[in-house]
Scaffold this motif. Sequence first.
Motif, PDB file in Angstrom:
ATOM      1  N   TYR A  51       0.837  -1.193   0.000  1.00  0.00           N
ATOM      2  CA  TYR A  51       0.000   0.000   0.000  1.00  0.00           C
ATOM      3  C   TYR A  51       0.879   1.253   0.000  1.00  0.00           C
ATOM      4  O   TYR A  51       1.818   1.340   0.777  1.00  0.00           O
ATOM      5  CB  TYR A  51      -0.880  -0.040   1.249  1.00  0.00           C
ATOM      6  N   TRP A  52       0.586   2.203  -0.883  1.00  0.00           N
ATOM      7  CA  TRP A  52       1.398   3.424  -0.986  1.00  0.00           C
ATOM      8  C   TRP A  52       0.846   4.517  -0.075  1.00  0.00           C
ATOM      9  O   TRP A  52      -0.363   4.739  -0.028  1.00  0.00           O
ATOM     10  CB  TRP A  52       1.379   3.971  -2.413  1.00  0.00           C
ATOM     11  N   LEU A  53       1.758   5.198   0.606  1.00  0.00           N
ATOM     12  CA  LEU A  53       1.372   6.343   1.433  1.00  0.00           C
ATOM     13  C   LEU A  53       2.273   7.519   1.095  1.00  0.00           C
ATOM     14  O   LEU A  53       3.474   7.355   0.912  1.00  0.00           O
ATOM     15  CB  LEU A  53       1.522   6.009   2.923  1.00  0.00           C
ATOM     16  N   GLN A  69       3.816   0.036  11.186  1.00  0.00           N
ATOM     17  CA  GLN A  69       3.142  -1.214  11.535  1.00  0.00           C
ATOM     18  C   GLN A  69       1.847  -1.282  10.745  1.00  0.00           C
ATOM     19  O   GLN A  69       1.148  -0.278  10.628  1.00  0.00           O
ATOM     20  CB  GLN A  69       2.837  -1.258  13.037  1.00  0.00           C
ATOM     21  N   LEU A  70       1.538  -2.443  10.222  1.00  0.00           N
ATOM     22  CA  LEU A  70       0.363  -2.533   9.360  1.00  0.00           C
ATOM     23  C   LEU A  70      -0.928  -2.280  10.125  1.00  0.00           C
ATOM     24  O   LEU A  70      -1.921  -1.875   9.567  1.00  0.00           O
ATOM     25  CB  LEU A  70       0.326  -3.881   8.651  1.00  0.00           C
ATOM     26  N   ASN A  71      -0.892  -2.493  11.449  1.00  0.00           N
ATOM     27  CA  ASN A  71      -2.087  -2.160  12.225  1.00  0.00           C
ATOM     28  C   ASN A  71      -2.075  -0.698  12.670  1.00  0.00           C
ATOM     29  O   ASN A  71      -2.954  -0.248  13.381  1.00  0.00           O
ATOM     30  CB  ASN A  71      -2.215  -3.086  13.438  1.00  0.00           C
ATOM     31  N   GLY A  72      -1.043   0.030  12.248  1.00  0.00           N
ATOM     32  CA  GLY A  72      -1.009   1.460  12.531  1.00  0.00           C
ATOM     33  C   GLY A  72      -0.670   1.792  13.972  1.00  0.00           C
ATOM     34  O   GLY A  72      -0.912   2.896  14.430  1.00  0.00           O
ATOM     35  N   SER A  73      -0.083   0.828  14.690  1.00  0.00           N
ATOM     36  CA  SER A  73       0.100   1.035  16.122  1.00  0.00           C
ATOM     37  C   SER A  73       1.172   2.075  16.461  1.00  0.00           C
ATOM     38  O   SER A  73       1.066   2.761  17.456  1.00  0.00           O
ATOM     39  CB  SER A  73       0.426  -0.279  16.807  1.00  0.00           C
ATOM     40  N   ASN A  74       2.213   2.202  15.628  1.00  0.00           N
ATOM     41  CA  ASN A  74       3.269   3.130  16.012  1.00  0.00           C
ATOM     42  C   ASN A  74       3.109   4.512  15.388  1.00  0.00           C
ATOM     43  O   ASN A  74       3.791   5.442  15.734  1.00  0.00           O
ATOM     44  CB  ASN A  74       4.663   2.563  15.717  1.00  0.00           C
ATOM     45  N   ILE A  75       2.203   4.645  14.447  1.00  0.00           N
ATOM     46  CA  ILE A  75       1.965   5.953  13.837  1.00  0.00           C
ATOM     47  C   ILE A  75       0.460   6.138  13.711  1.00  0.00           C
ATOM     48  O   ILE A  75      -0.266   5.218  13.335  1.00  0.00           O
ATOM     49  CB  ILE A  75       2.638   6.045  12.450  1.00  0.00           C
ATOM     50  N   GLN A  76       0.003   7.314  14.047  1.00  0.00           N
ATOM     51  CA  GLN A  76      -1.424   7.606  13.930  1.00  0.00           C
ATOM     52  C   GLN A  76      -1.779   7.787  12.462  1.00  0.00           C
ATOM     53  O   GLN A  76      -1.299   8.696  11.802  1.00  0.00           O
ATOM     54  CB  GLN A  76      -1.724   8.881  14.729  1.00  0.00           C
ATOM     55  N   LEU A  77      -2.558   6.878  11.922  1.00  0.00           N
ATOM     56  CA  LEU A  77      -2.950   6.983  10.512  1.00  0.00           C
ATOM     57  C   LEU A  77      -4.018   8.064  10.353  1.00  0.00           C
ATOM     58  O   LEU A  77      -5.022   8.050  11.049  1.00  0.00           O
ATOM     59  CB  LEU A  77      -3.553   5.657  10.046  1.00  0.00           C
ATOM     60  N   PRO A  78      -3.791   9.017   9.446  1.00  0.00           N
ATOM     61  CA  PRO A  78      -4.853   9.973   9.171  1.00  0.00           C
ATOM     62  C   PRO A  78      -5.969   9.278   8.401  1.00  0.00           C
ATOM     63  O   PRO A  78      -5.808   8.127   8.004  1.00  0.00           O
ATOM     64  CB  PRO A  78      -4.170  11.023   8.305  1.00  0.00           C
TER      65      PRO A  78
END
Length: 369
Positions: A51-53, A69-78
């Motif tokens: 997946y591209w970000l 992390q694919l579950n977004g645990s270490n970065i807050q996904l907008p």
Amino acid sequence: NKLRVGLLFGGRSGEHEVSISSARAIAQAISSDQNAQKYELLPFYIQKDGYWLAGEIAQQVLTSGTPLQLNGSNIQLPNPSQTSLPIPTSPYLPVSSSSSSAQVADVDVWFPIIHGPNGEDGTVQGLLQLMQIPYVGSGVLGSAMGMDKIAMKMAFAQAGLPQVKYMTINRAQVWSNPCVFPKLCDQIEATLGYPCFVKPANLGSSVGIAKVRSRSELETALDNAASYDRRLIIEAGVVARELECAVLGNDNPKASVVGEITFESDFYDYETKYTAGKAGFLIPAPVPESVSSAIQEMSLQAFASVDAAGLARVDFFYVEATGEVLINEINTLPGFTATSMYPQMWEKSGVPFTELVDQLIQLALERHS
Ligand code: ADP
Ligand code: MG
Ligand code: MG
């Protein structure tokens, strides 16, 4: 009017983390005082799932230096719709028109720095080629040739470059019926002897590679390598020092001073490559001038033989006992961290890191025009 450089990093290969480290160093160089008047950095991060970000979140990965992390645990996904809009095919390109984050369409020149399969093998290069935007490094053919050890060796042989003795086989021969497999092993033993190296054709970072010294090790190694790739290569093992040379340019490339890798382990395996302190670099390599000039000459021939462009690191075996120099491989997107061999060899050849990055971008533009 700055040139917007799309730094493409991460990716689906096992070298995801290395790619992040390389991208960090390149990002720093693009934003350095020398380059910041010319270039604007637009980071694009490909997650491990493909997946591209873009924009802020990609910048966060660069800043932190750790994979998302694919579950977004270490970065807050907008809100994903603001950063990237998945298209129902892979790779997912960020195409939404949010003003806060960069988009693929904003990029003037790409700097792909994804090592290994799906990055260094012509797949990403094909995508960028289709976009009709210039990109750093080799094109589709050069990248694919450089990733495939069988195609690479055929090109080297055609160019008259000396190499170790080798055999190529495919997965079906390894996983064939139990009567055929022993004959294959007999043939390998008779042709190459021990020790020999079993390798998947399309990989890097020593993944899937084994040094084997006996029939049982050979059987295990073949089975293991076959799980990585349809095509395998088996090489006669040599006792040699490992020398490397960096190439920079397009149609009239230049070769750097020669460097040497030193290590205590049995061979330059994954652990040795990526554990700090396990490998040492000597630049320039303490070898006779005739050896280093032969390596520089052969590096340029190897570069041309696979149709590489922009940059490549060419690796050699130097059999000190006989004075023989054998080409091992070419890497079209070599490690590019501040301490990697490729930039270090240029540093010692009078091209500092920031200038190297600048030159590579200019070479991309030159090739496209
Ligand atoms: P990769 O593309 O994964 O780096 P290489 O072909 O360079 O794969 O092999 C990795 C390492 O394995 C080399 O750097 C060297 O230490 C060792 N090696 C590979 N092939 C041979 C060989 N034929 N003889 C001796 N050592 C080898
Ligand atoms: Mg390699
Ligand atoms: Mg190698």
